[in-house]
Design a protein around this motif. Sequence first.
Motif, short mmCIF file in Angstrom:
data_model
loop_
_atom_site.label_atom_id
_atom_site.label_comp_id
_atom_site.label_asym_id
_atom_site.label_seq_id
_atom_site.Cartn_x
_atom_site.Cartn_y
_atom_site.Cartn_z
N THR A 35 7.89 14.37 10.02
CA THR A 35 9.17 13.67 10.06
C THR A 35 9.62 13.38 11.50
O THR A 35 10.72 12.90 11.72
CB THR A 35 10.27 14.46 9.32
OG1 THR A 35 10.42 15.74 9.92
CG2 THR A 35 9.94 14.59 7.84
N CYS A 36 8.73 13.68 12.44
CA CYS A 36 9.01 13.40 13.84
C CYS A 36 8.69 11.93 14.09
O CYS A 36 7.58 11.47 13.83
CB CYS A 36 8.13 14.29 14.71
SG CYS A 36 8.46 14.14 16.45
N GLU A 37 9.66 11.22 14.59
CA GLU A 37 9.48 9.79 14.80
C GLU A 37 8.72 9.53 16.09
O GLU A 37 9.21 9.82 17.17
CB GLU A 37 10.85 9.11 14.86
CG GLU A 37 10.79 7.62 14.80
CD GLU A 37 12.17 7.03 14.71
OE1 GLU A 37 12.49 6.21 15.58
OE2 GLU A 37 12.91 7.40 13.79
N ASN A 96 17.26 13.79 9.86
CA ASN A 96 16.10 14.03 10.70
C ASN A 96 15.68 15.50 10.61
O ASN A 96 16.07 16.31 11.45
CB ASN A 96 16.39 13.63 12.15
CG ASN A 96 15.15 13.68 13.02
OD1 ASN A 96 14.13 14.26 12.66
ND2 ASN A 96 15.23 13.06 14.17
N HIS A 107 7.79 3.95 17.23
CA HIS A 107 8.61 3.52 16.11
C HIS A 107 10.11 3.56 16.41
O HIS A 107 10.91 3.23 15.56
CB HIS A 107 8.32 4.38 14.88
CG HIS A 107 6.93 4.20 14.39
ND1 HIS A 107 6.05 5.25 14.24
CD2 HIS A 107 6.24 3.09 14.05
CE1 HIS A 107 4.90 4.79 13.81
NE2 HIS A 107 4.97 3.50 13.70
N ARG A 108 10.47 3.97 17.61
CA ARG A 108 11.87 4.02 17.98
C ARG A 108 12.36 2.65 18.41
O ARG A 108 11.64 1.90 19.04
CB ARG A 108 12.08 4.99 19.16
CG ARG A 108 12.36 6.38 18.72
CD ARG A 108 12.78 7.22 19.91
NE ARG A 108 11.77 8.25 20.03
CZ ARG A 108 11.01 8.45 21.08
NH1 ARG A 108 11.16 7.74 22.16
NH2 ARG A 108 10.11 9.39 21.10
#
Length: 131
Positions: A117-119, A3, A123-124
Amino acid sequence: MKNPSLVIRLVYAVCLAGAAWNHARILFDHGLWWNYGGVHPFYATFWTSLTFFDSLAVLLLLARPRAGLVLTVLIIVTDVLVNATAGLAYRFDMPSFAAQAGFMVFVLATVRRAWNTCEPAAHRAPGQPRF
């Protein structure tokens, strides 16, 4: 790196926490209404406000990453611009200004990667931590 956004945000958070600590020390030593040795009230108010905004950015970088990224960019760009004008009007604290400018360059060079790249929350997986 699993991450990259988290790693970048943690670097930002550590730097902002250090800045918040410095501003908080000034508040503890001199009080909320100190004029930083006679500077224009705009500068004194701005620098005092960073105690709170830097701390808020640290929290947001962990709890609401994209909001934290936006606030981090706003803080560091504004801080460098304000400190540049204060340096011209009064005098520069070159080591501090160089550190702030270096941090700004780092933030501007890495914020896109942190953002991309931050989710996003949507989408979690359920129960997955925000960071």
